[in-house]
Design a protein around this motif. Structure first.
Motif, PDB file in Angstrom:
ATOM      1  N   SER A 322       4.731 -29.256 -21.894  1.00  0.00           N
ATOM      2  CA  SER A 322       6.118 -29.426 -21.463  1.00  0.00           C
ATOM      3  C   SER A 322       6.416 -30.863 -21.074  1.00  0.00           C
ATOM      4  O   SER A 322       5.507 -31.670 -20.824  1.00  0.00           O
ATOM      5  N   ALA A 323       7.698 -31.168 -21.040  1.00  0.00           N
ATOM      6  CA  ALA A 323       8.180 -32.480 -20.608  1.00  0.00           C
ATOM      7  C   ALA A 323       9.483 -32.298 -19.853  1.00  0.00           C
ATOM      8  O   ALA A 323      10.291 -31.428 -20.187  1.00  0.00           O
ATOM      9  N   MET A 324       9.668 -33.116 -18.822  1.00  0.00           N
ATOM     10  CA  MET A 324      10.923 -33.143 -18.082  1.00  0.00           C
ATOM     11  C   MET A 324      11.410 -34.584 -18.077  1.00  0.00           C
ATOM     12  O   MET A 324      10.612 -35.500 -17.871  1.00  0.00           O
ATOM     13  N   TRP A 325      12.701 -34.776 -18.305  1.00  0.00           N
ATOM     14  CA  TRP A 325      13.181 -36.146 -18.411  1.00  0.00           C
ATOM     15  C   TRP A 325      14.492 -36.354 -17.656  1.00  0.00           C
ATOM     16  O   TRP A 325      15.256 -35.431 -17.405  1.00  0.00           O
ATOM     17  N   ARG A 326      14.696 -37.622 -17.273  1.00  0.00           N
ATOM     18  CA  ARG A 326      15.881 -38.029 -16.523  1.00  0.00           C
ATOM     19  C   ARG A 326      17.068 -38.226 -17.456  1.00  0.00           C
ATOM     20  O   ARG A 326      16.919 -38.445 -18.662  1.00  0.00           O
ATOM     21  N   ARG A 327      18.255 -38.217 -16.883  1.00  0.00           N
ATOM     22  CA  ARG A 327      19.454 -38.555 -17.628  1.00  0.00           C
ATOM     23  C   ARG A 327      19.438 -40.052 -17.971  1.00  0.00           C
ATOM     24  O   ARG A 327      18.907 -40.860 -17.215  1.00  0.00           O
ATOM     25  N   PRO A 328      20.038 -40.419 -19.096  1.00  0.00           N
ATOM     26  CA  PRO A 328      20.005 -41.831 -19.499  1.00  0.00           C
ATOM     27  C   PRO A 328      20.599 -42.775 -18.460  1.00  0.00           C
ATOM     28  O   PRO A 328      20.116 -43.896 -18.294  1.00  0.00           O
ATOM     29  N   SER A 330      20.887 -42.157 -15.126  1.00  0.00           N
ATOM     30  CA  SER A 330      20.458 -41.877 -13.756  1.00  0.00           C
ATOM     31  C   SER A 330      19.852 -43.127 -13.108  1.00  0.00           C
ATOM     32  O   SER A 330      19.038 -43.822 -13.718  1.00  0.00           O
ATOM     33  N   GLU A 331      20.261 -43.397 -11.878  1.00  0.00           N
ATOM     34  CA  GLU A 331      19.695 -44.532 -11.149  1.00  0.00           C
ATOM     35  C   GLU A 331      18.316 -44.216 -10.610  1.00  0.00           C
ATOM     36  O   GLU A 331      17.547 -45.116 -10.276  1.00  0.00           O
ATOM     37  N   ARG A 332      17.984 -42.934 -10.517  1.00  0.00           N
ATOM     38  CA  ARG A 332      16.667 -42.540 -10.030  1.00  0.00           C
ATOM     39  C   ARG A 332      15.696 -42.471 -11.200  1.00  0.00           C
ATOM     40  O   ARG A 332      15.972 -41.855 -12.226  1.00  0.00           O
ATOM     41  N   THR A 333      14.559 -43.119 -11.044  1.00  0.00           N
ATOM     42  CA  THR A 333      13.529 -43.114 -12.074  1.00  0.00           C
ATOM     43  C   THR A 333      12.202 -42.688 -11.462  1.00  0.00           C
ATOM     44  O   THR A 333      12.059 -42.623 -10.241  1.00  0.00           O
ATOM     45  N   TYR A 334      11.232 -42.403 -12.311  1.00  0.00           N
ATOM     46  CA  TYR A 334       9.901 -42.025 -11.846  1.00  0.00           C
ATOM     47  C   TYR A 334       9.042 -43.272 -11.650  1.00  0.00           C
ATOM     48  O   TYR A 334       9.153 -44.242 -12.408  1.00  0.00           O
ATOM     49  N   SER A 335       8.182 -43.234 -10.639  1.00  0.00           N
ATOM     50  CA  SER A 335       7.196 -44.296 -10.457  1.00  0.00           C
ATOM     51  C   SER A 335       6.002 -43.991 -11.360  1.00  0.00           C
ATOM     52  O   SER A 335       5.406 -42.920 -11.270  1.00  0.00           O
ATOM     53  N   VAL A 336       5.694 -44.933 -12.236  1.00  0.00           N
ATOM     54  CA  VAL A 336       4.576 -44.723 -13.165  1.00  0.00           C
ATOM     55  C   VAL A 336       3.284 -44.978 -12.394  1.00  0.00           C
ATOM     56  O   VAL A 336       2.825 -46.101 -12.252  1.00  0.00           O
ATOM     57  N   GLU A 337       2.703 -43.897 -11.869  1.00  0.00           N
ATOM     58  CA  GLU A 337       1.530 -44.003 -11.013  1.00  0.00           C
ATOM     59  C   GLU A 337       0.587 -42.846 -11.332  1.00  0.00           C
ATOM     60  O   GLU A 337       0.739 -41.746 -10.810  1.00  0.00           O
ATOM     61  N   GLU A 569       4.808 -40.305 -17.917  1.00  0.00           N
ATOM     62  CA  GLU A 569       4.694 -40.991 -19.204  1.00  0.00           C
ATOM     63  C   GLU A 569       5.409 -42.321 -19.190  1.00  0.00           C
ATOM     64  O   GLU A 569       4.933 -43.321 -19.725  1.00  0.00           O
ATOM     65  N   ASN A 570       6.580 -42.355 -18.581  1.00  0.00           N
ATOM     66  CA  ASN A 570       7.332 -43.588 -18.376  1.00  0.00           C
ATOM     67  C   ASN A 570       8.288 -43.350 -17.233  1.00  0.00           C
ATOM     68  O   ASN A 570       8.247 -42.285 -16.594  1.00  0.00           O
ATOM     69  N   ASP A 571       9.157 -44.297 -16.934  1.00  0.00           N
ATOM     70  CA  ASP A 571       9.993 -44.163 -15.744  1.00  0.00           C
ATOM     71  C   ASP A 571      11.057 -43.079 -15.852  1.00  0.00           C
ATOM     72  O   ASP A 571      11.762 -42.805 -14.875  1.00  0.00           O
ATOM     73  N   ARG A 572      11.138 -42.405 -17.022  1.00  0.00           N
ATOM     74  CA  ARG A 572      12.122 -41.332 -17.182  1.00  0.00           C
ATOM     75  C   ARG A 572      11.546 -40.033 -17.717  1.00  0.00           C
ATOM     76  O   ARG A 572      12.281 -39.071 -17.917  1.00  0.00           O
ATOM     77  N   THR A 573      10.238 -39.972 -17.916  1.00  0.00           N
ATOM     78  CA  THR A 573       9.655 -38.772 -18.518  1.00  0.00           C
ATOM     79  C   THR A 573       8.375 -38.353 -17.820  1.00  0.00           C
ATOM     80  O   THR A 573       7.478 -39.171 -17.614  1.00  0.00           O
ATOM     81  N   LEU A 574       8.299 -37.059 -17.465  1.00  0.00           N
ATOM     82  CA  LEU A 574       7.079 -36.452 -16.939  1.00  0.00           C
ATOM     83  C   LEU A 574       6.504 -35.521 -17.994  1.00  0.00           C
ATOM     84  O   LEU A 574       7.239 -34.819 -18.677  1.00  0.00           O
ATOM     85  N   ARG A 575       5.173 -35.499 -18.121  1.00  0.00           N
ATOM     86  CA  ARG A 575       4.508 -34.577 -19.031  1.00  0.00           C
ATOM     87  C   ARG A 575       3.625 -33.630 -18.233  1.00  0.00           C
ATOM     88  O   ARG A 575       3.001 -34.019 -17.249  1.00  0.00           O
ATOM     89  N   HIS A 576       3.547 -32.374 -18.694  1.00  0.00           N
ATOM     90  CA  HIS A 576       2.718 -31.361 -18.053  1.00  0.00           C
ATOM     91  C   HIS A 576       1.991 -30.546 -19.113  1.00  0.00           C
ATOM     92  O   HIS A 576       2.603 -30.139 -20.105  1.00  0.00           O
TER      93      HIS A 576
END
Length: 616
Positions: A322-328, A330-337, A569-576
């Motif tokens: 699965s993958a979850m992603w932010r809106r194009p 969106s000011e909120r992004t994921y921390s790549v950590e 995966e990047n500042d707008r995408t999570l992978r599971h």
């Protein structure tokens, strides 16, 4: 890979299928597994990555699920579990089969199997109006590169349709069946049995003929054929009309920003089921049980765009990608950590539950930042702050989380064989300190507080070169041990004695646990964290808190273990990647034949049924 559903196949080449009701029953399985899946096809140029039918699902749908009709896959699924869970699952399949097919005069082998395609789609429209026109990314679509661009497909696509026509409290469900053999489908549809409530009625909407039973809004049954490629069935006029709108060019789920790009990342070649969740709409609907919920605000402010997942049946369980992603916008992004590396070496091999992450402080900050748009938040941040302040006189963010910016683990560990305590397990928190000095000062304050305010008896002992502190309540009903590992990892354990199993390090670590190795997916790597649940071990603890009602207990007893690995995966995408390891109940018995309440009707004079050829 999905194939074009417009192609007809000779009867002797039609793949094995499972009754429609059986396929729909898979929804409960996927949702109950926690995770649970799936997607569709582009309007003009189908993409093999997208589930067939996506372009017909209205863009305000909160979720769509696509399920394989291959009977071999369903037979594999029915063999999982225990005899009890297997019997329960079969009972649900039979109930749905009879309700949706037999009771309406249909026989799957004769009426559905000869023409249905490889994958059906079920779409769920919101039961309440959700205004999404001001949502970030609205008016954008995903091009072949997956990037958001303005929609240019005409006036109908220029604005999001009003949802004011949805009856409040009613769930609109649309079922899309791909037509793989148009001539056989036409034969069946022309001889459709008369509904129990009376003769069919027909109406036209935007040039498309729709056939309905004469029921009320609460028991309406509507059907139409779209472009000779899909049979659409809905339980409301709103649902069938919005499907026609989408067929005519209105925005669909497939048009949500970056949906196509995300689907290309997922493992879909062997997928048994595929799921898509429209997160802004789903969040708004899920918030209905919250007091004073601001439905439209939750939809507008939700930073996430979607969740996509595929489910594949393996020999020993079900694998989810699965993958979850932010809106194009969106000011909120994921921390790549992605720094979850060492905790599997610090935890003992015997394990009930292990939750590992890269940054406890960052996890909390992200949770708090999105609490207002998280309809399933289980912890109220202010309540937790107040509880910690009242109990320990410490500030959660300033005194505790300020030095907890490293890798962490929260685990439930079964007691040692010689355990003499009354606790069924040990619960331990380990945190890699980003500021060891601040951590030592805070823990010293905590020692003092527990001793002075609650009359805990403090004692110290040394294991190797590590000094441990133990708090013991006046009645010895609670024992807490804390200390440091390798200089910068603090730990605190509650319950059965644990210190000698982790200090200075475990004799055998979680990394050597063969069930852990075979259940927690190896990818994605590097990872942001992982979860491991040894369900059999957990149930063997016999803790009163873990006792479930009989039905839920039987379902949980069918699972051996659960493993989840996550990555940013990047500042707008999570992978599971999730794997549910299931027990084997053995070969399932054939389902008993249907016992319809009435035979199919052969009455003449009923309105002409929409056919695959007359709605072009």
């Amino acid at each position: 890979m999905s194939e074009s559903k417009s192609e007809s196949k000779p009867e002797n080449q039609t793949p094995q299928k499972i009754p429609l009701a059986v396929a729909i029953a898979g929804v409960g399985l996927l949702v109950g597994g926690g995770v649970a899946a799936l997607w569709f096809l582009w309007k003009q140029q189908p993409s093999a990555q997208l589930p067939s039918g996506t372009t017909l699902v209205p863009n305000e749908a909160l979720m769509s699920i696509s399920l394989s009709t291959d009977s071999r896959e369903w037979e594999k699924l029915r063999q999982f579990g225990t005899p009890e869970s297997q019997a329960w699952f079969d009972e649900q399949l039979l109930t749905l089969r009879d309700r949706l097919l037999s009771d309406n005069g249909y026989n799957y082998q004769e009426d559905i199997e000869p023409w249905v395609g490889k994958e059906i789609t079920i779409a769920f429209l919101p039961p309440i109006p959700v205004e999404v026109s001001e949502s970030e990314g609205e008016g954008e679509t995903a091009n072949s590169d997956g990037e958001g661009e303005p929609e240019q497909n005409g006036e109908e696509n220029a604005e999001t349709p009003s949802l004011s026509g949805i009856p409040r409290g009613n769930q609109s469900i649309v079922l899309l069946l791909p037509i793989a053999n148009a001539s056989r489908a036409q034969q069946v549809l022309e001889n459709a049995p008369t509904p129990q409530s009376g003769a069919w009625t027909t109406r036209e909407y935007k040039g498309v003929e729709i056939k309905e039973n004469p029921g009320t809004d609460s028991d309406l049954y509507a059907v139409t054929v779209l472009d000779g490629k899909f049979l659409a069935v809905a339980n409301s006029r709103y649902g069938i009309d919005r499907t026609v709108d989408t067929y005519k060019g209105a925005l669909s789920l497939a048009d949500l920003p970056n949906a196509g790009k995300i689907w290309q990342k997922l493992e879909g070649d062997r997928a048994f089921a595929r799921l898509f969740v429209n997160i802004p709409v789903a969040s708004a609907v899920a918030s209905l049980n919250r007091q004073n919920a601001r439905i439209d605000e939750i939809a507008k402010l939700q930073p996430n765009q979607g969740l996509a997942a595929t489910a594949t049946i393996e020999n020993d369980g079900i694998a989810f990608d699965s993958a979850m992603w932010r809106r194009p916008k969106s000011e909120r992004t994921y921390s790549v950590e992605n720094k979850a590396k060492m905790m599997a070496d610090r935890l003992p091999a015997a394990m009930s539950i292990a939750i590992v992450g890269s940054n406890l402080q960052g996890l909390w900050n992200d949770y708090v930042a999105e609490i207002d748009v998280n309809p399933i938040a289980v912890i109220n941040p202010q309540w937790l702050r107040t509880a910690i302040k009242t109990t320990t006189n410490l500030d959660l963010e300033q005194d505790l989380l300020s030095w907890m910016a490293g890798e962490f683990a929260l685990a439930m560990i079964p007691p040692a064989e010689d355990n003499a305590s009354t606790f069924p397990a040990s619960v331990v928190l380990m945190v890699q300190a980003s500021d060891v000095k601040a951590g030592e000062e805070t823990l010293a304050k905590l020692d003092e507080r527990m001793q002075e305010a609650y009359q805990f008896k403090l004692s110290r002992e040394t294991i190797g070169d590590r000094e441990l502190v133990t708090w013991q309540s006046p009645q010895s009903s609670l024992i807490v041990t804390r200390g440091w590992l390798d200089g910068n990892v603090a730990f605190l354990s509650v319950g059965a004695p644990l210190a000698d199993r982790i200090v200075p390090k475990p004799q055998t670590s979680l990394r050597t646990n063969t069930l852990f190795q075979s259940t927690v997916p190896a990818q994605p790597t590097p990872s942001n964290g992982y979860v491991f649940i040894d369900v059999e071990n957990l149930l063997a603890l016999n803790a009163p808190e873990l006792r479930l009602p009989t039905q839920q207990g039987a379902f949980l007893d069918a699972i051996r273990a659960i493993g989840l690995r996550m990555a940013v995966e990047n500042d707008r995408t999570l992978r599971h990647h999730l794997f549910v390891r299931l027990k084997q109940a053995g070969e399932a018995l054939p389902l008993p034949p249907a016992q319809p309440d009435r035979p199919p009707s052969s009455e003449s004079g009923s309105p002409t049924t929409p056919t695959p050829e007359n709605n072009n």
